[in-house]
Design a protein around this motif. Structure first.
Motif, PDB file in Angstrom:
ATOM      1  N   PHE A   1     -15.853 160.671 101.326  1.00 22.74           N
ATOM      2  CA  PHE A   1     -15.732 160.909  99.883  1.00 22.74           C
ATOM      3  C   PHE A   1     -14.362 160.510  99.337  1.00 22.74           C
ATOM      4  CE2 PHE A   1     -18.954 163.842 101.469  1.00 22.74           C
ATOM      5  CZ  PHE A   1     -20.002 163.577 100.600  1.00 22.74           C
ATOM      6  N   ALA A   2     -13.534 159.883 100.156  1.00 22.81           N
ATOM      7  CA  ALA A   2     -12.233 159.408  99.678  1.00 22.81           C
ATOM      8  C   ALA A   2     -12.448 158.300  98.645  1.00 22.81           C
ATOM      9  CB  ALA A   2     -11.416 158.883 100.845  1.00 22.81           C
ATOM     10  N   PRO A   3     -11.899 158.445  97.440  1.00 19.85           N
ATOM     11  CA  PRO A   3     -12.119 157.435  96.390  1.00 19.85           C
ATOM     12  C   PRO A   3     -11.470 156.095  96.741  1.00 19.85           C
ATOM     13  CG  PRO A   3     -11.354 159.509  95.463  1.00 19.85           C
ATOM     14  CD  PRO A   3     -11.147 159.599  96.945  1.00 19.85           C
ATOM     15  N   GLN A   4     -12.013 155.045  96.149  1.00 20.22           N
ATOM     16  CA  GLN A   4     -11.484 153.697  96.308  1.00 20.22           C
ATOM     17  C   GLN A   4     -11.384 153.056  94.921  1.00 20.22           C
ATOM     18  OE1 GLN A   4     -10.632 152.668  99.381  1.00 20.22           O
ATOM     19  NE2 GLN A   4     -11.513 154.478 100.394  1.00 20.22           N
ATOM     20  N   GLY A   5     -10.834 151.850  94.875  1.00 26.48           N
ATOM     21  CA  GLY A   5     -10.849 151.083  93.639  1.00 26.48           C
ATOM     22  C   GLY A   5      -9.571 151.176  92.834  1.00 26.48           C
ATOM     23  N   ASP A   6      -9.509 150.326  91.794  1.00 31.89           N
ATOM     24  CA  ASP A   6      -8.297 150.199  90.980  1.00 31.89           C
ATOM     25  C   ASP A   6      -7.972 151.470  90.205  1.00 31.89           C
ATOM     26  OD1 ASP A   6      -8.029 147.619  91.870  1.00 31.89           O
ATOM     27  OD2 ASP A   6      -8.992 146.715  90.112  1.00 31.89           O
ATOM     28  N   SER A   7      -9.020 152.143  89.703  1.00 30.96           N
ATOM     29  CA  SER A   7      -8.781 153.349  88.919  1.00 30.96           C
ATOM     30  C   SER A   7      -8.121 154.423  89.785  1.00 30.96           C
ATOM     31  CB  SER A   7     -10.103 153.876  88.357  1.00 30.96           C
ATOM     32  OG  SER A   7      -9.910 155.099  87.688  1.00 30.96           O
ATOM     33  N   TRP A   8      -8.598 154.572  91.011  1.00 30.10           N
ATOM     34  CA  TRP A   8      -8.000 155.558  91.906  1.00 30.10           C
ATOM     35  C   TRP A   8      -6.581 155.154  92.284  1.00 30.10           C
ATOM     36  CZ3 TRP A   8      -8.190 160.339  93.235  1.00 30.10           C
ATOM     37  CH2 TRP A   8      -7.598 160.779  94.417  1.00 30.10           C
ATOM     38  N   LYS A   9      -6.371 153.857  92.495  1.00 28.52           N
ATOM     39  CA  LYS A   9      -5.028 153.383  92.840  1.00 28.52           C
ATOM     40  C   LYS A   9      -4.043 153.692  91.723  1.00 28.52           C
ATOM     41  CE  LYS A   9      -2.494 149.292  94.436  1.00 28.52           C
ATOM     42  NZ  LYS A   9      -1.378 149.465  93.504  1.00 28.52           N
ATOM     43  N   THR A  10      -4.490 153.568  90.475  1.00 28.99           N
ATOM     44  CA  THR A  10      -3.622 153.896  89.343  1.00 28.99           C
ATOM     45  C   THR A  10      -3.247 155.378  89.362  1.00 28.99           C
ATOM     46  OG1 THR A  10      -4.623 152.151  88.000  1.00 28.99           O
ATOM     47  CG2 THR A  10      -3.452 153.912  86.828  1.00 28.99           C
ATOM     48  N   THR A  11      -4.219 156.227  89.677  1.00 29.21           N
ATOM     49  CA  THR A  11      -3.955 157.664  89.760  1.00 29.21           C
ATOM     50  C   THR A  11      -2.939 157.961  90.854  1.00 29.21           C
ATOM     51  OG1 THR A  11      -6.192 158.191  88.991  1.00 29.21           O
ATOM     52  CG2 THR A  11      -5.002 159.923  90.159  1.00 29.21           C
ATOM     53  N   VAL A  12      -3.122 157.324  92.001  1.00 29.28           N
ATOM     54  CA  VAL A  12      -2.223 157.554  93.130  1.00 29.28           C
ATOM     55  C   VAL A  12      -0.824 157.018  92.841  1.00 29.28           C
ATOM     56  CG1 VAL A  12      -1.795 156.941  95.551  1.00 29.28           C
ATOM     57  CG2 VAL A  12      -4.100 157.584  94.811  1.00 29.28           C
ATOM     58  N   ASP A  13      -0.756 155.854  92.229  1.00 26.78           N
ATOM     59  CA  ASP A  13       0.548 155.250  91.936  1.00 26.78           C
ATOM     60  C   ASP A  13       1.385 156.100  90.987  1.00 26.78           C
ATOM     61  OD1 ASP A  13      -0.030 153.141  93.584  1.00 26.78           O
ATOM     62  OD2 ASP A  13      -0.551 151.742  91.981  1.00 26.78           O
ATOM     63  N   SER A  14       0.723 156.926  90.179  1.00 28.33           N
ATOM     64  CA  SER A  14       1.469 157.772  89.246  1.00 28.33           C
ATOM     65  C   SER A  14       2.261 158.853  89.980  1.00 28.33           C
ATOM     66  CB  SER A  14       0.513 158.432  88.248  1.00 28.33           C
ATOM     67  OG  SER A  14      -0.312 159.404  88.889  1.00 28.33           O
ATOM     68  N   LEU A  15       1.990 159.028  91.285  1.00 29.34           N
ATOM     69  CA  LEU A  15       2.717 160.001  92.095  1.00 29.34           C
ATOM     70  C   LEU A  15       3.577 159.318  93.155  1.00 29.34           C
ATOM     71  CD1 LEU A  15       0.182 162.909  92.766  1.00 29.34           C
ATOM     72  CD2 LEU A  15       2.179 162.941  91.279  1.00 29.34           C
ATOM     73  N   GLU A  16       3.981 158.081  92.918  1.00 31.49           N
ATOM     74  CA  GLU A  16       4.760 157.363  93.916  1.00 31.49           C
ATOM     75  C   GLU A  16       6.080 158.086  94.202  1.00 31.49           C
ATOM     76  OE1 GLU A  16       5.937 153.516  92.617  1.00 31.49           O
ATOM     77  OE2 GLU A  16       6.880 154.224  90.775  1.00 31.49           O
ATOM     78  N   PHE A  17       6.525 157.950  95.437  1.00 29.61           N
ATOM     79  CA  PHE A  17       7.765 158.572  95.876  1.00 29.61           C
ATOM     80  C   PHE A  17       8.944 158.078  95.052  1.00 29.61           C
ATOM     81  CE2 PHE A  17      11.381 158.205  99.049  1.00 29.61           C
ATOM     82  CZ  PHE A  17      11.753 159.535  98.959  1.00 29.61           C
ATOM     83  N   ALA A  18       9.787 159.000  94.601  1.00 27.72           N
ATOM     84  CA  ALA A  18      10.943 158.655  93.766  1.00 27.72           C
ATOM     85  C   ALA A  18      12.124 158.251  94.650  1.00 27.72           C
ATOM     86  CB  ALA A  18      11.319 159.833  92.877  1.00 27.72           C
ATOM     87  N   GLY A  19      11.936 157.194  95.384  1.00 22.78           N
ATOM     88  CA  GLY A  19      12.976 156.703  96.280  1.00 22.78           C
ATOM     89  C   GLY A  19      12.498 155.471  97.004  1.00 22.78           C
ATOM     90  N   THR A  20      13.128 155.164  98.125  1.00 23.66           N
ATOM     91  CA  THR A  20      12.752 153.997  98.913  1.00 23.66           C
ATOM     92  C   THR A  20      11.667 154.401  99.892  1.00 23.66           C
ATOM     93  OG1 THR A  20      15.021 153.176  98.743  1.00 23.66           O
ATOM     94  CG2 THR A  20      13.586 152.147 100.395  1.00 23.66           C
ATOM     95  N   ARG A  21      10.447 153.947  99.643  1.00 24.30           N
ATOM     96  CA  ARG A  21       9.300 154.378 100.426  1.00 24.30           C
ATOM     97  C   ARG A  21       9.443 154.001 101.893  1.00 24.30           C
ATOM     98  NH1 ARG A  21       3.001 152.463  99.754  1.00 24.30           N
ATOM     99  NH2 ARG A  21       2.083 154.093 101.068  1.00 24.30           N
ATOM    100  N   GLY A  22       9.080 154.933 102.757  1.00 26.72           N
ATOM    101  CA  GLY A  22       9.124 154.696 104.193  1.00 26.72           C
ATOM    102  C   GLY A  22      10.439 155.074 104.841  1.00 26.72           C
ATOM    103  N   THR A  23      11.440 155.401 104.033  1.00 27.65           N
ATOM    104  CA  THR A  23      12.755 155.758 104.583  1.00 27.65           C
ATOM    105  C   THR A  23      13.077 157.242 104.386  1.00 27.65           C
ATOM    106  OG1 THR A  23      13.986 155.330 102.523  1.00 27.65           O
ATOM    107  CG2 THR A  23      13.580 153.446 104.000  1.00 27.65           C
ATOM    108  N   GLY A  24      12.370 157.896 103.445  1.00 30.55           N
ATOM    109  CA  GLY A  24      12.681 159.277 103.116  1.00 30.55           C
ATOM    110  C   GLY A  24      13.891 159.432 102.224  1.00 30.55           C
ATOM    111  N   THR A  25      14.531 158.307 101.837  1.00 31.95           N
ATOM    112  CA  THR A  25      15.751 158.342 101.014  1.00 31.95           C
ATOM    113  C   THR A  25      15.388 158.473  99.547  1.00 31.95           C
ATOM    114  OG1 THR A  25      16.903 156.954 102.619  1.00 31.95           O
ATOM    115  CG2 THR A  25      17.864 157.132 100.418  1.00 31.95           C
ATOM    116  N   LEU A  26      15.858 159.531  98.937  1.00 29.19           N
ATOM    117  CA  LEU A  26      15.525 159.841  97.557  1.00 29.19           C
ATOM    118  C   LEU A  26      16.510 159.191  96.599  1.00 29.19           C
ATOM    119  CD1 LEU A  26      13.546 161.707  95.902  1.00 29.19           C
ATOM    120  CD2 LEU A  26      15.346 163.441  95.990  1.00 29.19           C
ATOM    121  N   ASP A  27      15.998 158.616  95.509  1.00 26.46           N
ATOM    122  CA  ASP A  27      16.831 158.161  94.403  1.00 26.46           C
ATOM    123  C   ASP A  27      17.104 159.387  93.531  1.00 26.46           C
ATOM    124  OD1 ASP A  27      17.847 157.196  91.980  1.00 26.46           O
ATOM    125  OD2 ASP A  27      16.678 155.345  92.067  1.00 26.46           O
TER     126      ASP A  27
END
Length: 619
Positions: free
Chosen positions: A568-594
């Motif tokens: 039941f995990a959603p797919q598609g562009d609409s879901w990606k837009t929802t997820v992108d709105s919660l992107e990490f506020a820093g350099t992804r994959g490093t744990g370093t926060l801006d």
């Protein structure tokens, strides 16, 4: 010395005395500055020796919150204390732990529906309320196929937008075993009912000799127990199965209704049978011989029990026990209190049932609310309880209850001498040390003729006892395995412990995807966690890509939805837009926060900072 505080009634008095509106605004500004303080939040979790990943995650989150000016502290406590704080008393700001995932996504309904917010257990402990989500959760349980999947996608989108909890990842689990001693089935994880029942113990003559001491002897230096802390215990024989666990709760409490003492429920499911169980990814009859939906009433299921079902005390299991169980789960006071006292552990599943009626000693009719068949089947997984044992515990408890609400003895008794009908019977417990069990010879699996789905368990068991031994850590569990005093680990191993096990030629490490989701939970009853914009800002401090590597060496699937690893995990562009709105506020994959970017998120959510970069809230 701080200046005296001026309250609004004082300002009104000044206005009456003739001060201008401009003067009053100046006074209001002074008051606002004087009555603010730095926001403090406590993050509750378990200690590192109970769950190193949860502790590390809590510390990561605490550090990121401190970087954005919040006074955040980690409060470690035992599993029982944590679950009591979160699930019973709702006494927390935030917590970090793992949620036990279930097969059917209808578990989202009791977890997030506002109707369950006052309840205890995993029944909306967040205090989340959203009428649109309530409506979607009610609707999905009547739907099937793509229609239900679309509704569940809408549910997940709303949850991601509002963040009553922040899912982090679903880890891969590693457990170690001694292959020369026991052969496990390939699919289910070691610590599961099907695996224990299908485990094949090697012929003792073919196994190298092991130390004479038992596993309990090997960890005796952990604690000194008095005889009053023990029930009758047995020592495992050469034909016994010996398992380590880091979870001492089953040695303290075997009450299937007790929320703080239940984890994945495996030990309870070995003791208590249910009408149906999941086997090989499908839902199958278990205590039930068969079931079918009535042609005359599509909302009613006719369930027929197997012949000769027996409780561990020798009394017969009857349809009356099934009827009693559903009545009891719905109200453990059996109508003797002014208001119902449902079982927090199973209320979500029991709430699907409208009525249970006995048709004969072996047959019951179960009438459901307006739900799809696949959802209705969830109710058939509750443990069936013996009426002659549990009816006496419908009385009010004499134990002190922290939240002061009505509680029955049934919900708080430790039940260390359980009477179930499951394939294993408890023979003894030692507090914080061990639980001993043996095969129940009258169980239907002991028969030489069972139907096809149960064939892996046909003819009983290859072991004559099963002992769970409590160890202080997964590292200690591996050392006991290497020494030959135990046969496998029930607890998942940390990456470091798994590497040690892999380096030992006499051990195998088995891998499975876990059935739980690590997450951050918020108490929406407390400001500023009442504010979804604040919770979203906190969620954006989380770098899932970094955390899966940091916590699990990459052996985990990062998720933004609690259904992220399911069909039941959603797919598609609409879901990606929802997820992108919660992107990490820093350099992804490093744990370093801006930090500047992160602080701006909280400012955009309506919060201000002091000259010392402290995030301020009103007193």
């Amino acid at each position: 010395m701080s200046s005296p505080r001026l309250h609004r009634r004082s300002l009104l008095a000044l206005a009456a005395a003739g001060l201008t509106s401009g003067c009053i605004r100046q006074f209001e500004s002074a008051v606002s500055r004087d009555e603010t303080r730095q926001l403090s939040l406590k993050i509750k979790t378990v200690p590192a020796d109970a769950d190193a990943a949860a502790t590390k995650l809590a510390r990561y989150l605490s550090t990121r919150l401190q970087q954005v000016g919040i006074d955040a502290t980690v409060v470690p406590m035992s599993r029982e204390e944590l679950l009591r704080s979160v699930l019973l008393n709702h006494d927390f700001d935030m917590y970090v732990y793992r949620y036990p995932l279930q097969q059917d996504p209808d578990f989202l309904r009791p977890l997030f529906h506002s109707r369950f917010s006052p309840d205890t257990g995993w029944k909306n402990p967040f205090g989340y309320g959203d009428l649109s989500v309530d409506s979607l959760l009610e609707r999905q349980r009547t739907e099937t196929g793509p229609v239900r999947a679309a509704t569940l996608e809408d549910v997940q989108r709303r949850l991601v937008e509002n963040q009553p909890l922040t899912p982090i990842c679903v880890p891969t689990t590693f457990r170690a075993t001694r292959p020369e001693r026991v052969e496990w089935p390939s699919e289910p994880p070691i610590h599961s009912v099907p695996a224990y029942l299908a485990a094949t113990l090697a012929d003792p003559e073919s196994v190298p000799s092991t130390p004479a001491e038992t596993a309990s002897d090997a960890v005796q230096n952990q604690s000194t127990l008095t005889t009053t802390e023990r029930t009758t215990a047995t020592s495992p024989s050469e034909t016994g199965l010996r398992i380590t666990t880091t979870d001492a709760r089953p040695t303290e409490n075997l009450n299937p209704l007790s929320a703080p003492f239940r984890s994945d429920g495996t030990v309870i499911r070995l003791i208590y049978d249910s009408l149906g169980r999941e086997l090989d990814g499908q839902f199958r009859p278990w205590m039930a011989e068969s079931w079918s939906w009535l042609d005359s009433d599509s909302s009613t299921l006719a369930v027929r029990l197997r012949d000769d079902l027996t409780w561990h005390d020798g009394r017969d299991v009857t349809a009356s026990d099934v009827e009693f169980t559903f009545e009891f789960l719905d109200d453990t006071s059996l109508g003797s209190f002014d208001q119902p006292v449902p079982s927090p552990r199973y209320r979500g599943r029991a709430s699907l049932v409208e009525e249970v009626s006995v048709r004969s000693a072996r047959e019951v009719y179960i009438r459901f609310d307006d739900v799809a068949e696949t959802v209705a089947e969830r109710s058939l997984t509750v443990p069936i309880l013996p009426k002659h044992v549990w009816e006496a515990y419908a009385r009010k408890t004499s134990m002190p209850v922290p939240n002061g609400g009505p509680v029955t003895e049934a919900l708080v008794r430790n039940n260390l001498r359980p009477v179930g009908s499951g394939p294993l019977r408890v023979t003894g417990t030692s507090l914080r040390e061990s639980v001993s069990m043996e095969p129940f010879e009258s169980h239907f699996l002991s028969s030489d003729s069972v139907e096809e789905p149960l064939e892996p368990f046909e003819g009983g068991f290859s072991f004559d006892s099963l002992e769970f031994t409590v160890v202080p850590s997964d590292g200690a569990a591996v050392e006991l395995l290497r020494g030959g005093t135990v046969d496998a680990t029930a607890n998942p191993l940390s990456p470091d412990a798994a590497d040690v096990a892999r380096s030992t030629s006499s051990l195998d490490v088995l891998e499975n995807q876990s059935r739980w989701c690590y997450h951050v939970g918020y108490n929406l009853r407390r400001a500023p966690l009442t504010n979804p914009r604040f919770r979203r800002a906190v969620a954006r401090l989380v770098d899932r890509q970094f955390l899966t590597s940091y916590l699990f060496d990459g052996d985990a699937t990062d998720v933004v939805s609690i259904l992220g690893t399911t069909e039941f995990a959603p797919q598609g562009d609409s879901w990606k837009t929802t997820v992108d709105s919660l992107e990490f506020a820093g350099t992804r994959g490093t744990g370093t926060l801006d930090i500047d970017r992160a602080r701006s998120m909280f400012e955009n959510a309506g919060y201000t900072y002091s000259s010392e970069s402290e995030l301020l809230v009103q007193e």
